[in-house]
Write a protein that holds these residues in place. Sequence first.
Motif, PDB file in Angstrom:
ATOM      1  N   SER A 164      27.198  18.713 -23.416  1.00 12.38           N
ATOM      2  CA  SER A 164      26.648  18.597 -21.995  1.00 12.38           C
ATOM      3  C   SER A 164      25.295  17.685 -21.987  1.00 12.38           C
ATOM      4  CB  SER A 164      26.418  19.747 -21.336  1.00 12.38           C
ATOM      5  OG  SER A 164      25.231  20.340 -22.442  1.00 12.38           O
ATOM      6  N   SER A 165      24.955  17.360 -21.119  1.00 12.35           N
ATOM      7  CA  SER A 165      23.772  16.337 -21.013  1.00 12.35           C
ATOM      8  C   SER A 165      22.717  16.725 -21.653  1.00 12.35           C
ATOM      9  CB  SER A 165      23.415  16.017 -19.697  1.00 12.35           C
ATOM     10  OG  SER A 165      23.295  17.008 -18.978  1.00 12.35           O
TER      11      SER A 165
ATOM     12  N   VAL B  52      29.182  20.272 -17.741  1.00  9.50           N
ATOM     13  CA  VAL B  52      27.820  20.412 -17.314  1.00  9.50           C
ATOM     14  C   VAL B  52      27.100  21.319 -17.512  1.00  9.50           C
ATOM     15  CG1 VAL B  52      28.497  18.509 -15.216  1.00  9.50           C
ATOM     16  CG2 VAL B  52      28.728  21.078 -14.954  1.00  9.50           C
ATOM     17  N   SER B  53      27.668  22.444 -18.044  1.00  2.36           N
ATOM     18  CA  SER B  53      27.031  23.806 -18.262  1.00  2.36           C
ATOM     19  C   SER B  53      26.269  23.509 -19.598  1.00  2.36           C
ATOM     20  CB  SER B  53      27.899  24.719 -18.475  1.00  2.36           C
ATOM     21  OG  SER B  53      27.249  25.889 -18.715  1.00  2.36           O
TER      22      SER B  53
ATOM     23  N   GLN C  55      33.614  15.884 -19.299  1.00  2.00           N
ATOM     24  CA  GLN C  55      32.430  16.434 -20.110  1.00  2.00           C
ATOM     25  C   GLN C  55      31.858  17.613 -19.253  1.00  2.00           C
ATOM     26  OE1 GLN C  55      29.552  13.367 -20.380  1.00  2.00           O
ATOM     27  NE2 GLN C  55      28.054  14.677 -21.763  1.00  2.00           N
TER      28      GLN C  55
END
Length: 441
Positions: A189-190, A182-183, A180
Amino acid sequence: MRVPRAGVSVAVAVGVVVSLAPGLLPRTATAQGLLTGVLVAVMFAVVGGVRKVSAWGRFAGGGGDSRRGVVAGLGVVAIGVSVGHAQHWQNSLRAAMGMPDVGLWYWPGCAVGAVVVAGLLVGTARGIGWVWRRLGAARGIGLAVVGVVAAQFVLVPTVTQWRHSAYAAANAAMDPGVVQPVSSARSGSSVSAVSWPSLGAEGRKFVAGAPNRSVRVYVGLESAPDPNARVELAIRELERSGGLDRDNLVVVVPTGSGWIDARAAAGLDERFGGDVALVGLQYSEAPSWATFLFGRRAAEASARALFAAVERRLAGVRDRPKVYLYGQSLGAAAGSDVFSGEDDQARRVCAAVWAGPPANRVHRAHATVLANSSDPVVRWSPGLLWHAPDLGGTRRDAPLPRWLPVIGFVQTSVDLLGALGVPPGHGHRYGTDQGTAMGYC
């Protein structure tokens, strides 16, 4: 053992010779054996039909051993010459594509496969004929009707449901090797409004792909409840991820399963030096061939809706990004369908890249068309039965077979099955030039 009847010799010889005619791509022993077996069985049926309705039947079914021996001998010679030519052609293709020559057991494997397939088909046909004669015409027709009804209402729905379940399972499968992102510049992404699981298998590969300079927005089938909601979500993701702040925006039309070629994405990143946003929208879980046959309208509608939404969002924006369009295979056909014609495409898009377009039919205004001469997808159409394909604009990457009526269609149709089984730059596989070949405004 008696010499085979003339009709048997003719059926075997013609079936084998036609099956060994030059194709576009290297072929495995299994694929070649399957094709040869099917064509020999078809020729058995043709010869049998001709024998029943014409005077040639006396020649095909009768005659002494001397006549039969001559026909069988000619058949053996024809098959031997065809095998020798096919060996040379296969090795020529493999050399051009950087693949090893056919191995020692290639032709024995072809022969075994052909015998098994032809035997099964001919045996099945004779079994059906025996049952038909035992039942009589009336009961035979009744049984056939029952079989058709059962297939329509039981077998076909069952198979269809099974395939849908298989496609959905493949789309939902989580690959532990795909991490997944992180950008914030990537969907999934989150901080993204598109959840990681909802992207689907191909969407997750796309947004997790390197290099990490570009913005990558993707909306899967499960990311929103309907097509309009998915389009709206894609536009919001472009805004959130900073995609509209890049100088270049590429609308990417996936293939049927939602796949976006990683080599194309990497090439687009290279072409624009990372200053680019890529946005794609999944419209199906099925592979491209199934979507092309049964769901092409969904692909076209999805491409039109996303491109129109991007145009509306950018209307009136002063420093808006330049808009490009990319599609491969079914994605190329659907992407080209966004526009009503050449003039419309030239007016509404900076540039486009169409890679491996089906039947080589796309709008070409401001577009770069990548089409390998060995790509059966580019060549195939029903018209191949009676006229040679239009290879204008294709790049020659391997020896080209001479087109023959009907035979060219058969060979190209079989090559569709192995179109992705060759190195990039050949068949239906393309490289990073799918991105680097993008034109300029």
